[in-house]
Design a protein around this motif. Structure first.
Motif, PDB file in Angstrom:
ATOM      1  N   ALA A 537       0.943  -1.114  -0.054  1.00 19.70           N
ATOM      2  CA  ALA A 537      -0.014   0.148   0.010  1.00 19.70           C
ATOM      3  C   ALA A 537       0.706   1.174   0.043  1.00 19.70           C
ATOM      4  CB  ALA A 537      -1.034  -0.012   1.218  1.00 19.70           C
ATOM      5  N   ALA A 538       2.033   1.172   0.789  1.00 20.40           N
ATOM      6  CA  ALA A 538       2.976   2.431   0.685  1.00 20.40           C
ATOM      7  C   ALA A 538       3.421   2.708  -0.666  1.00 20.40           C
ATOM      8  CB  ALA A 538       3.942   2.179   1.630  1.00 20.40           C
ATOM      9  N   ASP A 539       3.910   1.784  -1.416  1.00 14.72           N
ATOM     10  CA  ASP A 539       4.245   1.749  -2.598  1.00 14.72           C
ATOM     11  C   ASP A 539       3.338   2.423  -3.493  1.00 14.72           C
ATOM     12  OD1 ASP A 539       6.888   0.602  -2.025  1.00 14.72           O
ATOM     13  OD2 ASP A 539       6.463  -1.249  -2.441  1.00 14.72           O
ATOM     14  N   GLN A 540       2.186   1.968  -3.462  1.00 19.04           N
ATOM     15  CA  GLN A 540       1.063   2.650  -4.368  1.00 19.04           C
ATOM     16  C   GLN A 540       0.991   4.054  -3.998  1.00 19.04           C
ATOM     17  OE1 GLN A 540      -2.405   0.118  -4.181  1.00 19.04           O
ATOM     18  NE2 GLN A 540      -1.445  -1.648  -5.336  1.00 19.04           N
ATOM     19  N   ARG A 541       0.825   4.465  -2.773  1.00 17.49           N
ATOM     20  CA  ARG A 541       0.542   5.868  -2.259  1.00 17.49           C
ATOM     21  C   ARG A 541       1.803   6.740  -3.022  1.00 17.49           C
ATOM     22  NH1 ARG A 541      -0.956   3.333   2.716  1.00 17.49           N
ATOM     23  NH2 ARG A 541       1.290   3.948   3.385  1.00 17.49           N
ATOM     24  N   THR A 542       2.865   5.872  -2.838  1.00 15.00           N
ATOM     25  CA  THR A 542       4.407   6.895  -3.540  1.00 15.00           C
ATOM     26  C   THR A 542       3.962   7.049  -5.011  1.00 15.00           C
ATOM     27  OG1 THR A 542       5.695   5.947  -2.017  1.00 15.00           O
ATOM     28  CG2 THR A 542       6.601   6.881  -3.783  1.00 15.00           C
ATOM     29  N   ARG A 544       1.172   6.927  -6.499  1.00 14.26           N
ATOM     30  CA  ARG A 544       0.074   7.892  -7.090  1.00 14.26           C
ATOM     31  C   ARG A 544       0.560   9.278  -7.108  1.00 14.26           C
ATOM     32  NH1 ARG A 544      -2.914   4.001  -4.011  1.00 14.26           N
ATOM     33  NH2 ARG A 544      -4.390   3.030  -5.655  1.00 14.26           N
ATOM     34  N   LYS A 545       1.378   9.487  -5.966  1.00 14.90           N
ATOM     35  CA  LYS A 545       1.746  11.110  -5.782  1.00 14.90           C
ATOM     36  C   LYS A 545       2.825  11.251  -6.976  1.00 14.90           C
ATOM     37  CE  LYS A 545       2.167  10.961  -0.554  1.00 14.90           C
ATOM     38  NZ  LYS A 545       2.847  11.074   0.301  1.00 14.90           N
ATOM     39  N   LEU A 608       0.294   0.318 -11.363  1.00 16.61           N
ATOM     40  CA  LEU A 608      -0.817   0.542 -10.385  1.00 16.61           C
ATOM     41  C   LEU A 608      -2.357  -0.057 -10.757  1.00 16.61           C
ATOM     42  CD1 LEU A 608      -0.736   4.391  -9.638  1.00 16.61           C
ATOM     43  CD2 LEU A 608      -0.473   2.627  -7.853  1.00 16.61           C
TER      44      LEU A 608
END
Length: 609
Positions: A537-542, A544-545, A608
Motif C-alpha cells: 500500500a505504501a508503494d502504491q501511495r508513493t 500515485r503521488k 498501479l
C-alpha cells in the motif's frame, strides 16, 4: 537511445511512378512506430526494404551489428505440407518450448482454435495468417516489421496482439514498425507515426490520434489541403474527443490539445434528424427476427430461438467468434437464407443492400471503367442536401482522375471494395449490411467512408474486427458468442472482450496443446509472477503521488505547446519563416521532454493497474 536500423536516401521507381524519393529515416531502441498512407503509396515497399527483402534503386539500409529482424509479409510464405505444430515451433520438443512463457502466450493467444496436428494447406486464409504471425512472434527478435498483422484477426485477436506488443520488451528496448489500417490498434500500441505519401515519409510524434491532430494543424497553417479534407480531419478529431466510454480511460494529454480546434464542431451525426429521415423512408417497421432457429447441414446450431428487431435509423455493430453466424445473420435478414423455424418479418418498403467480403457483385462490370459503374446507376446524387455528380462522388471516396477511368478488372482489392460500397449507396437502399468493409482500405479512405455513412439516412448493420469503425459509425453493438444467442453489449467492444475472457476461463492461460510438464511449468511461473507483482500500500501511495506530479508537468507542457503553436501560426501569416523555424526547434525539444514524461506516466499507471 541507440539506433536499431537506419535508412539513407532511399529511392524506388516503378515504371513511371516514384514510390520513394530520397527518403531517410531510422528506428531507435524502444520505438513503436505506425505507418499510414494511401493504398499503393509505398508502405509495404518501405517495410520490405528495411527487412532486406527488397532493394532500393538507390540509397542504403544500415542495421545495427547483430540485429535480429522479424518480418511479417502480407503474402503466404508457409509450407502447405507442414503441420501447424511444425510450422510454428519446428522440431523443438514440447517439453522445451512449453517452458517458455512468451511461446505459451503466443500460441494460446493466436491458435487456441486451430488443430495443432492439421496441415497448413487445409487451413483458411485467416488461420494461415495467424500461424505465420505466431511463428514470427515466438522468435527472439530485436526489431519487428509487421505488414498488416491485424488482417484476418477478430476483435479479440487484435486486442491480444496489442497487449503482446506493449509488453514484449522492457521500456526503451526492442522496437517495431507496423503497417495497418486499424486505427484503434495504432492508437493503442504506437508512439510515432510515419505517413508515406507522394514519394516522401513525414514523421509525427504520437499514435493515430496525435497524427490526425498534427496533420490537421500542418494543413491549416500551410494551406496545403483543400477545405473538404480539413473538415474531415476536424470531424475525425471530434469523434476522438467524444468517442466511446472505453476511450476516456486512456491518457488524454495528446487529445486535450485538440479541444479548442473542435470546440464548435458538431457531433459526427445528427441522430434525431437521421432517425426522422429513416422513418420517412422506411416506416416504423424494418426487420423483425422472431424466435428464429437455424442449423447447418451437419447439425451445428447457429441460432437457437433468437429474437432481434431492427428499427428505422438503427445502427448496429456485430462482433463474434469465427463461425458464430455473423454472415449467416445477414443472409437471413436479406432473405438469402431461410430459417429452420420462427419467422423474419420485413417491412413493406424494405430495400436491403449487402457488401460481401469477396465483392463478387462486381463480376458483371469488370470491363467497365470506375466512373461508368456509378454513372450506370445515376448521373447526379444528393448527399447532405447538395447535388454531387458521379465523377465527384467517385473522387470523394479516394479515386484520382486516373483511377476513375481505370477498368474495374485492373483495380486493387481495396479499390474494388470502395467502388462496390459507392455502388450500393447510390442505389439508395434503406437497409445497409456491411460484412468486413474495412478490408484492404487505408486510413484516409476509411475516414472518407465514415463521413459518407454519417449522412446516410437508413438502418445500418456492420460486421467488423475494426473496433474503431464500429464505435465510430454505429450506436450499439451486439455479440454472437457461438452459443446460439444474440447478446446486447451496452459496454461495447470492451464488454465483448470481457465476456470472451470469462467464457474461456483459465484454459487459454496455459497455452495450446501443452504437455503436462509444460502445464506444470506454466502454473508455477504464473504463481511466481503474481507474487512478484504484488505491491505494498505504501508503494502504491508513493506511485500515485509521482503520477500526480507527472500529470501536473504534462499539463504545463501542453499549455506551453499550445502557446508555441499559436505563435507559429501568427508568424506563418507574416511569412517570418526564420522565426517559425526557431520556434519549431523549441517545440521539438518540448515534445521530446513530454514523451519522456508520458513514458514515466505509462509505466507508473501499468504498475498501479
Amino acid at each position: 537511445m541507440a539506433p536499431l536500423i537506419n535508412a539513407e536516401n532511399l529511392s524506388v521507381t516503378f515504371v513511371t511512378r516514384t514510390i520513394l524519393d530520397g527518403v531517410s529515416l531510422g528506428v531507435e531502441e524502444g520505438e513503436r512506430i505506425g505507418v499510414v498512407g494511401r493504398n499503393g503509396d509505398g508502405k509495404s515497399t518501405l517495410l520490405r526494404i528495411l527487412a532486406g527483402r527488397a532493394m532500393p534503386d538507390s540509397g542504403r539500409v544500415s542495421p545495427q551489428r547483430g540485429l535480429s529482424i522479424g518480418f511479417l509479409d502480407q503474402q503466404d510464405v508457409l509450407d502447405g505440407t507442414d503441420s501447424v505444430r511444425h510450422a510454428v515451433v519446428g522440431d523443438v520438443d514440447d517439453h522445451v518450448w512449453a517452458t517458455e512463457a512468451r511461446i505459451r502466450d503466443v500460441i494460446s493467444g493466436l491458435l487456441a482454435d486451430v488443430d495443432w496436428a492439421s496441415r497448413v494447406s487445409t487451413l483458411s486464409g485467416g488461420q494461415k495468417r495467424r500461424v505465420a504471425l505466431a511463428k514470427l512472434l515466438i522468435g527472439d527478435h530485436d526489431l519487428l516489421l509487421l505488414d498488416e498483422p491485424t488482417n484476418h484477426l477478430d476483435v479479440e485477436g487484435v486486442a491480444w496482439l496489442a497487449r503482446h506488443l506493449k509488453s514484449r520488451w522492457p521500456a526503451q528496448r526492442g522496437g517495431f514498425v507496423v503497417v495497418t489500417h486499424d486505427r484503434w490498434f495504432l492508437d493503442e500500441v504506437t508512439a510515432r507515426t510515419w505517413e508515406v505519401h507522394d514519394g516522401l515519409v513525414d514523421i509525427f510524434e504520437g499514435g493515430y490520434a496525435a497524427y490526425v491532430l498534427a496533420r490537421t494543424e500542418r494543413d491549416r497553417a500551410a494551406a496545403v489541403e483543400e477545405s473538404r479534407r480539413q473538415n474531415l480531419m476536424r470531424k475525425e478529431l471530434a469523434w476522438l474527443r467524444r468517442g466511446a466510454p472505453a476511450r476516456t480511460s486512456k491518457p488524454k494529454f495528446r487529445l486535450d490539445a485538440a479541444a479548442e480546434l473542435i470546440a464548435n464542431e458538431p457531433p459526427p451525426r445528427d441522430s434525431v434528424a437521421l432517425h426522422k429521415m429513416a422513418t420517412a423512408r422506411q416506416g416504423k417497421d424494418v426487420v423483425d427476427v422472431e424466435n428464429v432457429s437455424y442449423s447447418l447441414d451437419d447439425g451445428t446450431v447457429i441460432f437457437d430461438d433468437v429474437t432481434f428487431r431492427l428499427g428505422p435509423g438503427d445502427r448496429y455493430g456485430v462482433v463474434g467468434v469465427n463461425g458464430a453466424g455473423k454472415t449467416t445473420l445477414f443472409k437471413l435478414i436479406t432473405g438469402a437464407l431461410s430459417p429452420g423455424s420462427g419467422r423474419i418479418k420485413r417491412g413493406k418498403t424494405l430495400q436491403p443492400a449487402m457488401l460481401s467480403q469477396e465483392v463478387r457483385e462486381l463480376d458483371d462490370v469488370m470491363q467497365l471503367r470506375t466512373v461508368e459503374v456509378i454513372r450506370a446507376e445515376r448521373e447526379f446524387f444528393t448527399i447532405g442536401g447538395q447535388d454531387v455528380s458521379a465523377g465527384q462522388l467517385v473522387e470523394r471516396l479516394g479515386f484520382t482522375r486516373e483511377r476513375a477511368w481505370t477498368r474495374v478488372a485492373d483495380l486493387s482489392g481495396g479499390e474494388r471494395r470502395r467502388l462496390q460500397m459507392l455502388r450500393l449507396l447510390v442505389g439508395e437502399p434503406n437497409l445497409l449490411l456491411l460484412d468486413e468493409p474495412t478490408n484492404d482500405l487505408d486510413t484516409d479512405t476509411l475516414a472518407a467512408l465514415e463521413d459518407l455513412l454519417d449522412g446516410w439516412p437508413g438502418t445500418l448493420l456492420v460486421i467488423s474486427h475494426d473496433r474503431y469503425l464500429l464505435e465510430r459509425v454505429t450506436d450499439r453493438q451486439v455479440a454472437l458468442l457461438g452459443d446460439g444467442a444474440i447478446r446486447d453489449l451496452p459496454g461495447g467492444v470492451d464488454e465483448y472482450l470481457s465476456l470472451r475472457e470469462s467464457a474461456m476461463g483459465g484454459a487459454r492461460k496455459d497455452g495450446h496443446a501443452l504437455s503436462s510438464a509444460g502445464s506444470r511449468a506454466a502454473t508455477t511461473e504464473q504463481s511466481t509472477t503474481a507474487n512478484a507483482g504484488a505491491t505494498s500500500a505504501a508503494d502504491q501511495r508513493t506511485a500515485r503521488k509521482e503520477l500526480a506530479r507527472i500529470e501536473r508537468q504534462l499539463q504545463k507542457s501542453a499549455e506551453r505547446e499550445e502557446k508555441l503553436h499559436a505563435e507559429m501560426a501568427e508568424l506563418a501569416q507574416t511569412s517570418d519563416f526564420e522565426a517559425v523555424a526557431k520556434l519549431d526547434v523549441t517545440l521539438r525539444e518540448l515534445s521530446a521532454s513530454r514523451d519522456a514524461l508520458e513514458e514515466e506516466w505509462l509505466i507508473l499507471s501499468e504498475a498501479l493497474d
